[in-house]
Design a protein around this motif. Sequence first.
Motif, PDB file in Angstrom:
ATOM      1  N   GLY A 145     -23.897   9.572  14.819  1.00 42.67           N
ATOM      2  CA  GLY A 145     -23.411  11.251  15.347  1.00 42.67           C
ATOM      3  C   GLY A 145     -24.413  12.221  14.781  1.00 42.67           C
ATOM      4  N   LEU A 146     -24.695  13.097  15.395  1.00 41.84           N
ATOM      5  CA  LEU A 146     -25.286  14.386  15.048  1.00 41.84           C
ATOM      6  C   LEU A 146     -24.189  15.572  15.340  1.00 41.84           C
ATOM      7  N   THR A 147     -23.581  16.013  14.634  1.00 42.82           N
ATOM      8  CA  THR A 147     -22.376  16.883  14.868  1.00 42.82           C
ATOM      9  C   THR A 147     -22.621  18.013  13.742  1.00 42.82           C
ATOM     10  N   ASN A 148     -21.617  19.130  14.418  1.00 38.47           N
ATOM     11  CA  ASN A 148     -21.598  20.319  13.586  1.00 38.47           C
ATOM     12  C   ASN A 148     -20.075  20.352  12.774  1.00 38.47           C
ATOM     13  N   VAL A 149     -19.174  19.904  13.597  1.00 36.45           N
ATOM     14  CA  VAL A 149     -17.863  20.200  12.897  1.00 36.45           C
ATOM     15  C   VAL A 149     -17.435  18.917  12.126  1.00 36.45           C
ATOM     16  N   VAL A 150     -17.406  19.365  10.841  1.00 37.02           N
ATOM     17  CA  VAL A 150     -17.172  18.373   9.861  1.00 37.02           C
ATOM     18  C   VAL A 150     -15.574  17.686  10.121  1.00 37.02           C
ATOM     19  N   GLY A 151     -15.458  16.519  10.155  1.00 40.04           N
ATOM     20  CA  GLY A 151     -14.307  15.833  10.455  1.00 40.04           C
ATOM     21  C   GLY A 151     -13.926  15.513  11.802  1.00 40.04           C
ATOM     22  N   SER A 152     -14.784  16.100  12.611  1.00 36.80           N
ATOM     23  CA  SER A 152     -14.334  15.895  13.969  1.00 36.80           C
ATOM     24  C   SER A 152     -14.463  14.617  14.274  1.00 36.80           C
ATOM     25  N   THR A 153     -13.924  14.190  15.757  1.00 32.20           N
ATOM     26  CA  THR A 153     -13.724  12.790  16.014  1.00 32.20           C
ATOM     27  C   THR A 153     -15.178  11.880  16.240  1.00 32.20           C
ATOM     28  N   ILE A 154     -16.279  12.637  16.726  1.00 30.66           N
ATOM     29  CA  ILE A 154     -17.168  11.826  16.861  1.00 30.66           C
ATOM     30  C   ILE A 154     -17.991  11.599  15.240  1.00 30.66           C
ATOM     31  N   ALA A 155     -17.823  12.569  14.567  1.00 27.93           N
ATOM     32  CA  ALA A 155     -18.304  12.283  13.146  1.00 27.93           C
ATOM     33  C   ALA A 155     -17.549  11.353  12.556  1.00 27.93           C
ATOM     34  N   ARG A 156     -16.327  10.953  12.771  1.00 28.61           N
ATOM     35  CA  ARG A 156     -15.536  10.166  12.019  1.00 28.61           C
ATOM     36  C   ARG A 156     -15.681   8.661  12.458  1.00 28.61           C
TER      37      ARG A 156
END
Length: 607
Positions: free
Chosen positions: A371-382
Amino acid sequence: MCGIVGITGNKPVADILINGLKRLEYRGYDSSGIAVSNGGLNIFKAKGKISELENVTRGENLEGLTGIAHTRWATHGPPNVINAHPHCDGNCDVVIVHNGIIENFTALKTRLAASGHEFISDTDSEVLAHLISEYYEGCLEDTVRKILHLVEGTYGLAVMHADEPEKIVAARLGSPLVVGLGEECNYLASDVAAILGETKRVLYLKDGDVAVLTPDGVDVTSIDNVPLSREINEINWDLDQIQKGGYPHFMLKEIFEQPKTIRDSFRGRILPELGDMKLDGLEMSDTELREIKRIVILACGTSWHAALLGEYLIEEHAGIPVEVEYASEFRYRSPVIEPGTVCFVISQSGETLDTLEAMREARRRGAKVLGLTNVVGSTIARESDAGIYIHAGPEIGVASTKAFTSQVTILLLLTVLLARRRNMSLVRGQRIIKELELIPEKINKILEQSDKILEIAKVYKDVANFLYLGRGYNFPIALEGALKLKEISYIHAEGYPAAEMKHGPIALIDPDMPVLVISTSDGSYQKIKGNVQEVKAREGKIISIVSEGEKEISEMSDHVIEIPESLNMLTPLLAVIPLQLLSYHIALLRGENVDQPRNLAKSVTVE
Ligand code: F6R
């Protein structure tokens, strides 16, 4: 998209709930509402902005220590007071707020109507309140767990019952929910921004979780009542970071933040002497990086444009075949994932439903998902196997700006990481890093031209159409420039590879048609000069983005914006800045709401 806030504890909740809703405004909404437990369940709702809700509640008794609130973005039924959440059962014993879509609501409604339930709204969500009331036997969490077995669809759900006035029951499936932990006070929100002013200790609910919040604590179980433990996280964003910081709009603040946010994205990840990158978040050894045979990148919207740039970068410098897919298409066709395929998933919010489902599909088909995400803890990040945070900080303006340049920065780092494990030389790697470190200062020079870009915006603010042309690395930037303009100014705009113009769009060119040409001095410069001549010959108006000192295209153009020279592969980070500013100024001159454009949502959690 819809937003949820809930609080139960030892202090009056109404103002905190309404402030929480305000922090979710950026997600896009068209009505809002609040329910507070004080003797019974008191509900107030309003169409339009949260200030309307404040008007409706002024002078009303909203004292109470437990409550839930909601911003609605219409899916089933128009935005009006009746369709706004919270919804309740006929007696107002049960009150719910819901994000997501209940797919079998018609069947459930028919069944409930047959046993005497009367529905007043057009929404799918109202059925949940009636279902809970139908099955309630004295324990709210038991009832919620029971009825969720009957429900098909997605939900981020918060429920209260008049008989259990200090309790909020929450449930999540496909729509994010975060629980905040305070002192004798606990919080619920669909987005951590809503509760950041109250607590920084949070736990993220997972799909299938049911949480019970009381002032004394939070219990999480599965919908089959198996106790679960969820990790407590400390949030390191603060409230200042999600406020405007002296700018009139979040979008302008975020455009001007880019020198810093790009630096934040590469800080600690570049190895200047080694001409290499350190992306520990990928959790991949050198051997594993070398073994990647094919890359698939999944994303939507602006993130898809960053992905397209990723394809150009990785294929040119690392020689790995890359395929970029709209997440919504990938998830419903039959994509082929061969051994050795790695799938990168790009999402600012980390919650976009199509992207999330595409990621799950890629994993089901055997790909490693990163995942390349900005929001820490977001569903895609997790849910991804590993990944890289882009570190752009909270992006509040609905139109993505700083997240885009941070996504591109990370893709540049990734390109060098992969290329250095293949054919890229040490010297080349060092040169790229040196040039990358100069980018923030070069962006500052472009930002200084904001007033000049405002003057260009004044000339074109009333046009009906705009064409954006670019070649090579500037083609994804043309797409992004056109998207930025259409989403906030509502002017129809299209991005095209410049050479494609003569295969159709050239028919549109006349003296009323502005054509924005991105023509920086790279390999395609000579070719794009020809495209500019074609527009000129048909009396189209030309706005060109050129490298400093460029003469020939500038002479043919009606307006010229110069950007500093850089390596071709880094130029997109510069070329996109004037396009963001042009869209911002045009939208503002047209009197539009640049931070919350109509019909759009910051986090698209429905299909
Ligand atoms: C455009 C914009 C959208 C998003 C898209 C994906 O300015 O913001 O096109 O890029 O909805 O969102 P994320 O990146 O959160 O998955």
